[in-house]
Design an enzyme around this catalytic site. Structure first.
Site, PDB file in Angstrom:
ATOM      1  N   GLU A 121       0.558  -1.724  -0.194  1.00 15.02           N
ATOM      2  CA  GLU A 121       0.248   0.387   0.076  1.00 15.02           C
ATOM      3  C   GLU A 121       0.929   1.584   0.073  1.00 15.02           C
ATOM      4  OE1 GLU A 121      -2.685  -1.540   3.265  1.00 15.02           O
ATOM      5  OE2 GLU A 121      -4.207  -1.327   2.453  1.00 15.02           O
ATOM      6  N   GLU A 141      -2.768 -10.099   3.931  1.00 13.19           N
ATOM      7  CA  GLU A 141      -4.180  -9.931   4.323  1.00 13.19           C
ATOM      8  C   GLU A 141      -5.218 -10.785   4.534  1.00 13.19           C
ATOM      9  OE1 GLU A 141      -2.821  -7.544   2.908  1.00 13.19           O
ATOM     10  OE2 GLU A 141      -2.851  -6.030   3.488  1.00 13.19           O
TER      11      GLU A 141
HETATM   12  C1  1HE Z   1       6.997  -7.785  12.099  1.00 14.23           C
HETATM   13  C2  1HE Z   1       6.191  -7.537  10.704  1.00 14.23           C
HETATM   14  C3  1HE Z   1       5.431  -7.269  11.070  1.00 14.23           C
HETATM   15  C4  1HE Z   1       8.247  -9.115  10.171  1.00 14.23           C
HETATM   16  N1  1HE Z   1       4.802  -7.172  12.243  1.00 14.23           N
HETATM   17  N2  1HE Z   1       6.599  -7.178  13.396  1.00 14.23           N
HETATM   18  N3  1HE Z   1       2.198  -8.257   7.292  1.00 14.23           N
HETATM   19  C5  1HE Z   1       2.300  -9.696   6.939  1.00 14.23           C
HETATM   20  O1  1HE Z   1       1.968 -10.611   7.074  1.00 14.23           O
HETATM   21  C6  1HE Z   1       4.357 -10.327   6.436  1.00 14.23           C
HETATM   22  C7  1HE Z   1       4.689 -11.265   7.883  1.00 14.23           C
HETATM   23  N4  1HE Z   1       6.669 -10.533   8.204  1.00 14.23           N
HETATM   24  C8  1HE Z   1       6.449 -11.594   7.077  1.00 14.23           C
HETATM   25  O2  1HE Z   1       6.313 -12.557   6.406  1.00 14.23           O
HETATM   26  C9  1HE Z   1       8.492 -11.620   7.351  1.00 14.23           C
HETATM   27  O3  1HE Z   1       8.665 -11.462   8.691  1.00 14.23           O
HETATM   28  C10 1HE Z   1       9.057 -11.004   5.844  1.00 14.23           C
HETATM   29  C11 1HE Z   1       9.195 -12.362   5.082  1.00 14.23           C
HETATM   30  C12 1HE Z   1       8.778 -10.250   6.003  1.00 14.23           C
HETATM   31  C13 1HE Z   1      10.880 -11.303   6.323  1.00 14.23           C
HETATM   32  O4  1HE Z   1      10.422 -12.407   6.902  1.00 14.23           O
HETATM   33  P1  1HE Z   1      12.867 -12.653   7.506  1.00 14.23           P
HETATM   34  O5  1HE Z   1      12.900 -14.401   8.075  1.00 14.23           O
HETATM   35  O6  1HE Z   1      13.321 -11.944   6.992  1.00 14.23           O
HETATM   36  O7  1HE Z   1      12.026 -12.279   9.340  1.00 14.23           O
HETATM   37  P2  1HE Z   1      11.552 -12.823  10.725  1.00 14.23           P
HETATM   38  O8  1HE Z   1      12.300 -13.633  11.446  1.00 14.23           O
HETATM   39  O9  1HE Z   1      10.424 -12.658   9.915  1.00 14.23           O
HETATM   40  O10 1HE Z   1      11.364 -11.112  11.035  1.00 14.23           O
HETATM   41  C14 1HE Z   1      12.142 -10.539  11.777  1.00 14.23           C
HETATM   42  C15 1HE Z   1      11.540  -9.324  12.992  1.00 14.23           C
HETATM   43  O11 1HE Z   1      10.367  -9.032  12.530  1.00 14.23           O
HETATM   44  C16 1HE Z   1      11.333 -10.048  13.644  1.00 14.23           C
HETATM   45  O12 1HE Z   1      10.633  -9.380  15.355  1.00 14.23           O
HETATM   46  P3  1HE Z   1      11.531 -10.217  16.538  1.00 14.23           P
HETATM   47  O13 1HE Z   1      11.295  -9.665  17.298  1.00 14.23           O
HETATM   48  O14 1HE Z   1      11.001 -12.094  16.417  1.00 14.23           O
HETATM   49  O15 1HE Z   1      13.026 -10.513  15.409  1.00 14.23           O
HETATM   50  C17 1HE Z   1       9.459 -10.225  13.724  1.00 14.23           C
HETATM   51  O16 1HE Z   1       8.408  -9.861  14.415  1.00 14.23           O
HETATM   52  C18 1HE Z   1       9.118  -9.008  13.208  1.00 14.23           C
HETATM   53  N5  1HE Z   1       8.485  -8.213  11.664  1.00 14.23           N
HETATM   54  N6  1HE Z   1       7.141  -8.474  10.128  1.00 14.23           N
HETATM   55  C19 1HE Z   1       5.490  -7.262  13.399  1.00 14.23           C
HETATM   56  N7  1HE Z   1       4.621  -7.250   9.826  1.00 14.23           N
HETATM   57  C20 1HE Z   1      -3.473  -1.037   7.136  1.00 14.23           C
HETATM   58  S1  1HE Z   1      -4.238  -2.625   6.955  1.00 14.23           S
HETATM   59  C21 1HE Z   1      -2.846  -3.315   6.505  1.00 14.23           C
HETATM   60  C22 1HE Z   1      -2.176  -5.224   7.055  1.00 14.23           C
HETATM   61  C23 1HE Z   1      -1.200  -5.765   6.482  1.00 14.23           C
HETATM   62  O17 1HE Z   1      -0.425  -4.998   6.396  1.00 14.23           O
HETATM   63  S2  1HE Z   1      -1.256  -7.267   6.555  1.00 14.23           S
HETATM   64  C24 1HE Z   1       0.012  -7.887   6.294  1.00 14.23           C
HETATM   65  C25 1HE Z   1       1.189  -7.855   7.645  1.00 14.23           C
END
Ligand code: 1HE
Length: 265
Positions: A121, A141
């Site tokens: 977005e 989402e």
């Molecule tokens: C996060 C987030 C997040 C990572 N919110 N903390 N978006 C998603 O569904 C995508 C969610 N994220 C992922 O699928 C993966 O993190 C990635 C593919 C982007 C990257 O993977 P990777 O292996 O490099 O990293 P990781 O180990 O998954 O994440 C590293 C850290 O980032 C980890 O935190 P830590 O404290 O445990 O180290 C994760 O929790 C954090 N992290 N992504 C919070 N999204 C207005 S409405 C909009 C609605 C949406 O956008 S829904 C889509 C959400």
């Protein structure tokens, strides 16, 4: 009026060079640049300020391997928001992205890694999107039990069409590579998205600011109008832009045969 020096940024960084090109960086790589409420407010602040600060073009880039993982899911989970809370949050996302899209300053997004959910977005509010071979686009989402709230139903559907957007959300389909360009998610697929974004920003910054204002704000506004009203507004805007004193020099050069000729290299 607040200026660039008054901005207090934690999750973004902002630099403006001598050519008036701003580099806005998402700077929360440990959280994959997930958009928490602080970051959204900083995006509002930055993109409200740039047009008034004489900035001629902006590059939106990210620290770390991923552009943006979308909504901060952990903050959202922990805040346990009410429907009204989330609606108000979405309004702030819209405020930020509208400032980007309608502010009149060209915004070139340099993409890499994940550009997903709210990250897509955000990217779709830029005027030009440049991706590299590792970039991928998704709207997870649907799989998370959520729905888009940052304008995807308008901007992403506008870029790729509603059928493709619905497919992405229902099935978790990801787009990358040339296919992502062909469906309209990015305009450029290159080896180094930041270097190309820089070149494009320099090219855009060489245009007259009022002309860029019309391109980057007028075209988007006109899409929201009836064709009749858009044609009227286009004529009024062209009346202002096409008679600006600064354009005389460029027209003079063309009339004297020294202005650039528009031909492929
Ligand atoms: C996060 C987030 C997040 C990572 N919110 N903390 N978006 C998603 O569904 C995508 C969610 N994220 C992922 O699928 C993966 O993190 C990635 C593919 C982007 C990257 O993977 P990777 O292996 O490099 O990293 P990781 O180990 O998954 O994440 C590293 C850290 O980032 C980890 O935190 P830590 O404290 O445990 O180290 C994760 O929790 C954090 N992290 N992504 C919070 N999204 C207005 S409405 C909009 C609605 C949406 O956008 S829904 C889509 C959400």
């Amino acid at each position: 009026m607040r200026g660039i020096d008054d901005l207090d940024l934690k999750n973004l960084t902002l630099e403006v060079d001598d050519a008036g090109i701003a580099t806005v960086s998402l700077n929360r790589p440990a959280k994959r640049n997930a958009l928490d409420s602080v970051t959204v407010e900083e995006l509002v602040d930055v993109f409200s300020t740039l047009p008034r600060a004489g900035v001629r073009a902006a590059i939106l880039r990210a620290e770390g391997p991923h552009f943006c993982a979308g909504l901060d899911l952990v903050e959202h989970y922990e805040a346990d928001r009410s429907p009204a809370d989330f609606m108000h949050l979405c309004h702030r996302w819209h405020e930020a992205f509208n400032k980007m899209e309608y502010g009149g300053v060209p915004v070139i997004a340099a993409l890499k890694g994940a550009v997903v959910g709210g990250g897509l977005e955000l990217a779709s509010a830029a005027h030009v999107r440049v991706m590299d071979a590792e970039t991928y686009f998704g709207l997870p989402e649907g799989q998370r039990g959520l729905f888009t709230g940052g304008g995807a139903t308008i901007r992403v559907a506008g870029l790729i069409g509603k059928a493709r957007m619905i497919d992405m959300m229902l099935t978790g389909r990801l787009y990358r590579g040339q296919e992502a360009v062909e469906v309209g998610l990015a305009q450029y697929l290159v080896e180094d998205s930041e270097a190309t974004a820089r070149e494009l920003a320099e090219r855009a910054a060489a245009n007259l600011p009022l002309t860029n204002f019309a391109i980057c704000s007028g075209i988007s506004h006109f899409q929201n109008m009836s064709a009749l009203d858009a044609a009227y507004a286009e004529a009024v805007l062209a009346g202002i832009v096409n008679t600006q004193p600064a354009a005389r020099e460029r027209l003079d050069a063309f009339a004297k045969g020294t202005g650039p000729r528009i031909k492929p290299e």
